[in-house]
Design an enzyme around this catalytic site. Structure first.
Site, short mmCIF file in Angstrom:
data_model
loop_
_atom_site.label_atom_id
_atom_site.label_comp_id
_atom_site.label_asym_id
_atom_site.label_seq_id
_atom_site.Cartn_x
_atom_site.Cartn_y
_atom_site.Cartn_z
CB CYS A 27 77.05 40.85 61.34
SG CYS A 27 76.87 39.45 60.22
CG HIS A 35 74.17 38.20 63.40
ND1 HIS A 35 74.28 39.37 62.68
CD2 HIS A 35 74.37 38.55 64.70
CE1 HIS A 35 74.52 40.37 63.51
NE2 HIS A 35 74.58 39.90 64.74
CG HIS A 78 75.64 42.25 67.41
ND1 HIS A 78 74.42 41.90 66.88
CD2 HIS A 78 75.34 42.87 68.59
CE1 HIS A 78 73.45 42.26 67.70
NE2 HIS A 78 73.98 42.85 68.74
#
Length: 380
Positions: free
Chosen positions: A67, A120, A132
């Protein structure tokens, strides 16, 4: 206290004074609203080409990503801004904003693990959607998801930005369908709309940074510089002090990035070679401080008409700071101009300290040159 120590600690205090304002400063990129609008759109457009690429811990592309690796690469390659490498470091680099003011190009942060830490990061593209790199769930890899999905709505933490606001209605409220992409479901090999990602476990979509990802958090650079000073023991005027090269590696997983480096340096002022080995702390992409021991090769002499023999101090050896300009891209590398100021400790041959003026004339050197920077993954 000896004169040598007075000079050394005075210079250390000078570096500390320079450091404090930078530690307190926000790391925003300076742009006009119009420039910010262009940069934000470039990031969104550039990120879309990676939809469907697989997830890989430590991946920074172009064939796989984690990510933060996706955000790192998109920012660096699309607009030339190099962010820290990990989710937490990017989080600390950015400034938090009200969710009602977010625009395409801002970053969304989520807490997806049992630890409760930010784990994240995603690129907001407007219309409640974001791009993402997902590590688990019905759809993995680089996908488009929505903040209206139950999982992401439940684990959303905040929105942060490092680009200035563009005040563009288009970027603030983009059409969700404009960014809807078809991605490949890796487990079945069939095409699914990425906005139907569904619910994942509490440990899904996290950036774990295992041993493989540690290497992807390392940034290497090399520089070559011309050394100079304003004075010798006999006169005040610009004089050449030789050349140096430096090889350096830093861990970009924290806001304050520790590193290690070595110089190969010929000091024309003292007439000898020096090998400083330094521990560094990079405060942002433009400022670094360092210190460490120095190995001397050859016999150094005082930079004066007297030609007096002196000795390098192994430790304390060298302390300094390095400033760099914003870089420009050349392939996968970033090239920037650097300005280094450092003080190297010299003694008399009997080990006693030089006078203040002789110590400053001998040890205080400036270095001006070029630096080439790239992630370690692109070196190996």
């Amino acid at each position: 206290m000896s004169t040598r120590k007075v000079v050394f600690y005075t210079f250390a205090f000078f570096i500390f004074v320079l450091t404090v304002p930078r530690l307190c400063a926000q790391n925003n990129v300076k742009m006009t609203p119009g420039e910010a609008a262009i940069a934000r759109q470039k990031m969104v457009d550039y990120s879309k080409q990676f939809v469907g690429k697989p997830y890989a811990s430590g991946g920074i592309g172009p064939n796989s990503f984690d990510c933060s690796g996706l955000i790192f690469t998109v920012s660096r390659e699309s607009i030339g801004v190099q962010l820290p490498r990990t989710t937490k470091a990017i989080f600390n680099f950015c400034k938090e904003i009200d969710a009602n003011t977010r625009e395409a190009g801002d970053l969304l942060f989520f807490k997806t693990t049992a630890s409760g830490d930010v784990s994240h990061v995603a690129l907001y593209i407007g219309g409640n959607q974001f791009i993402h790199a997902a590590s688990d769930g019905p759809n993995t890899g680089v996908i488009v998801s929505s903040l209206k999905e139950s999982y992401w709505k439940a684990h959303y933490y905040c929105t942060r930005r490092y680009l200035p606001a563009s005040n563009s209605d288009l970027l603030a409220d983009s059409n969700p369908q404009k960014y809807a992409e078809q991605v490949v479901n890796k487990s079945s090999g069939t095409s699914q709309n990425s906005t139907s990602a569904g619910t994942a476990s509490a440990n899904s979509y996290s950036d774990n940074y295992s041993s493989g990802s540690f290497l992807s958090s390392l940034i290497v650079d090399a520089s070559i510089s011309w050394d100079w000073s304003f004075f010798t023991c006999d006169y005040f005027k610009l004089n050449s002090r030789g050349v140096d090269t430096m090889f350096h590696v830093r861990y970009a997983g924290n806001t304050l990035q520790p590193g290690f480096g070595t110089y190969i340096r010929y000091d024309a002022g003292t007439g000898n070679f020096q090998l400083p080995f330094v521990i560094s702390l990079t405060l942002n992409e433009y400022f670094r401080i360092f210190a460490g021991p120095v190995i001397s090769i050859g016999t150094p002499y005082l930079p004066s008409k007297s030609n007096e023999r002196i000795e390098n101090s192994f430790f304390p050896g060298i302390i300094g700071a390095c400033f760099s300009t914003p870089g420009f891209k050349a392939g996968k590398t970033m090239i920037s101009f650097v300005q280094d100021i450092h003080y190297t400790v010299f003694n008399k041959t009997d080990g006693s300290a030089l006078s203040f003026s002789k110590s400053a004339a001998t040890g205080l050197v400036f270095a001006t040159g070029l630096r080439v920077t790239l992630p370690l993954n692109n070196v190996l």
